[in-house]
Scaffold this motif. Structure first.
Motif, PDB file in Angstrom:
ATOM      1  N   PRO A  57      -8.137  28.699 -10.910  1.00  0.00           N
ATOM      2  CA  PRO A  57      -9.634  28.754 -10.414  1.00  0.00           C
ATOM      3  C   PRO A  57     -10.083  29.909  -9.859  1.00  0.00           C
ATOM      4  N   SER A  58     -11.286  29.833  -9.302  1.00  0.00           N
ATOM      5  CA  SER A  58     -11.831  31.008  -8.513  1.00  0.00           C
ATOM      6  C   SER A  58     -11.277  30.747  -7.162  1.00  0.00           C
ATOM      7  N   PRO A  59     -10.996  31.890  -6.095  1.00  0.00           N
ATOM      8  CA  PRO A  59     -10.585  31.782  -4.858  1.00  0.00           C
ATOM      9  C   PRO A  59     -11.181  30.557  -4.113  1.00  0.00           C
ATOM     10  N   GLU A  60     -12.542  30.427  -4.313  1.00  0.00           N
ATOM     11  CA  GLU A  60     -13.390  29.514  -3.647  1.00  0.00           C
ATOM     12  C   GLU A  60     -13.009  28.045  -4.027  1.00  0.00           C
ATOM     13  N   GLU A  61     -12.892  27.876  -5.349  1.00  0.00           N
ATOM     14  CA  GLU A  61     -12.516  26.601  -5.800  1.00  0.00           C
ATOM     15  C   GLU A  61     -10.979  26.211  -5.219  1.00  0.00           C
ATOM     16  N   ILE A  62      -9.925  27.125  -5.447  1.00  0.00           N
ATOM     17  CA  ILE A  62      -8.671  27.199  -4.783  1.00  0.00           C
ATOM     18  C   ILE A  62      -8.569  26.277  -3.434  1.00  0.00           C
ATOM     19  N   THR A  63      -9.453  27.183  -2.598  1.00  0.00           N
ATOM     20  CA  THR A  63      -9.527  26.818  -1.077  1.00  0.00           C
ATOM     21  C   THR A  63     -10.224  25.227  -0.942  1.00  0.00           C
ATOM     22  N   ARG A  64     -11.208  25.353  -1.731  1.00  0.00           N
ATOM     23  CA  ARG A  64     -11.935  23.693  -1.820  1.00  0.00           C
ATOM     24  C   ARG A  64     -10.851  22.805  -2.016  1.00  0.00           C
ATOM     25  N   LYS A  81       0.890  21.127  -2.637  1.00  0.00           N
ATOM     26  CA  LYS A  81       1.337  22.034  -3.663  1.00  0.00           C
ATOM     27  C   LYS A  81       0.342  22.046  -4.630  1.00  0.00           C
ATOM     28  N   VAL A  82       0.003  23.196  -5.026  1.00  0.00           N
ATOM     29  CA  VAL A  82      -0.923  23.714  -6.243  1.00  0.00           C
ATOM     30  C   VAL A  82      -0.250  24.600  -7.274  1.00  0.00           C
ATOM     31  N   ALA A  83      -0.038  24.433  -8.335  1.00  0.00           N
ATOM     32  CA  ALA A  83       0.415  24.961  -9.502  1.00  0.00           C
ATOM     33  C   ALA A  83      -0.925  25.353 -10.565  1.00  0.00           C
ATOM     34  N   TYR A  84      -1.133  26.597 -10.675  1.00  0.00           N
ATOM     35  CA  TYR A  84      -2.222  26.984 -11.647  1.00  0.00           C
ATOM     36  C   TYR A  84      -1.407  28.059 -12.564  1.00  0.00           C
TER      37      TYR A  84
END
Ligand SMILES: O=C1C[C@@](O)(C(=O)O)C[C@@H](O)[C@@H]1O
Length: 247
Positions: free
Chosen positions: A143-150, A164-167
């Motif tokens: 996702p976009s950087p904003e979406e990742i931090t959200r 933990k996030v894995a994209y």
């Protein structure tokens, strides 16, 4: 400021090197025994038992306790559901029930953030004495950087111990966004993070080191459990290089 987390004798998060986690993916006891025994002498801090690879969900408790007993390092027990790229078809109730069983046996469990009752599952796992990794996976894209931090913020609010996030990463820009999110999390979240880019384009994220908020990384001794995982020896070599350069 992130807090330090302990799983058995292993500390993760601020002040610690990126820990290396090797997946155990066997679907028979013989295969699991081979995988566990092959961990000896490898630069591994934790083993992840992928409980969803075990064919019979009714046997999860007995196999978990056997895996924990045979491993000389702490075990993270994970039930990865089909929606998040795993094999488990359990519905929410059965998933919550099974995670609870694993939490009573393993020092650490994975809880998928997507369930409406995920905060309750985390709470139950804590009451059973387990450390909790809250996870989310996207096998299609980063996702976009904003979406990742959200997403990281929302997951941290579930009160697990590690997020933990894995994209799926398709480009250097994706890998960079994931590593920058890890760096951002170091000063904005109170829990350590694991931010991973899956696939070849994401390999740099698996070697990013603690300066990118990478509390742990997944690396292989035998079979891999996701695209882009590197051999543990190679990861340890690279991460030690990072540690030397950092001092
Ligand atoms: O969540 C993760 C991360 C992972 O998907 C990876 O990309 O290394 C591997 C899985 O086994 C683990 O549960």
């Amino acid at each position: 400021m992130q807090r330090e987390v302990q799983i058995g004798p292993v500390f993760l998060g601020p002040g610690n090197p990126t820990r290396i986690i090797a997946p155990l993916t066997g679907s028979t006891w013989d295969a699991l025994v081979d995988e566990i025994d092959n961990l000896h002498g490898e630069p591994i801090d934790l083993a992840e038992w992928r409980a969803d690879m075990w064919p019979d969900p009714d046997e999860l408790a007995s196999v978990c306790s056997a895996v924990v007993q045979r491993c000389t390092i702490p075990v993270l027990a994970t039930i990865r559901t089909i929606d998040e790229g795993g094999r488990s078809a359990l519905d929410e109730n059965a998933y919550a029930h099974s995670v609870r069983k694993l939490a009573a046996l393993a020092p650490c469990v994975d809880v998928e953030a997507r369930w409406p009752s995920s905060a309750q599952i985390v709470d139950d796992a804590h009451n059973d004495g387990s450390t909790v990794i809250i996870s989310a996976h996207n096998w299609e894209l980063t996702p976009s950087p904003e979406e990742i931090t959200r997403q990281l913020e929302q997951m941290a609010a579930l009160d697990g111990d590690i997020v933990k996030v894995a994209y799926r990463a398709h480009s250097h820009a994706d890998a960079d966004a994931i590593m920058q999110a890890g760096r951002w999390a170091m000063s904005h979240l109170d829990v350590p993070t694991i931010c991973i880019g899956m696939g070849e384009a994401g390999v740099a994220t698996r070697l990013a080191g603690p300066e990118f908020g990478l509390a742990a990384t997944f690396a292989t001794v035998g079979a891999s459990s996701a695209p882009g995982q590197l051999p543990a020896q190679q990861v340890a070599h690279t991460l030690r290089g990072h540690a030397h350069r950092a001092h």
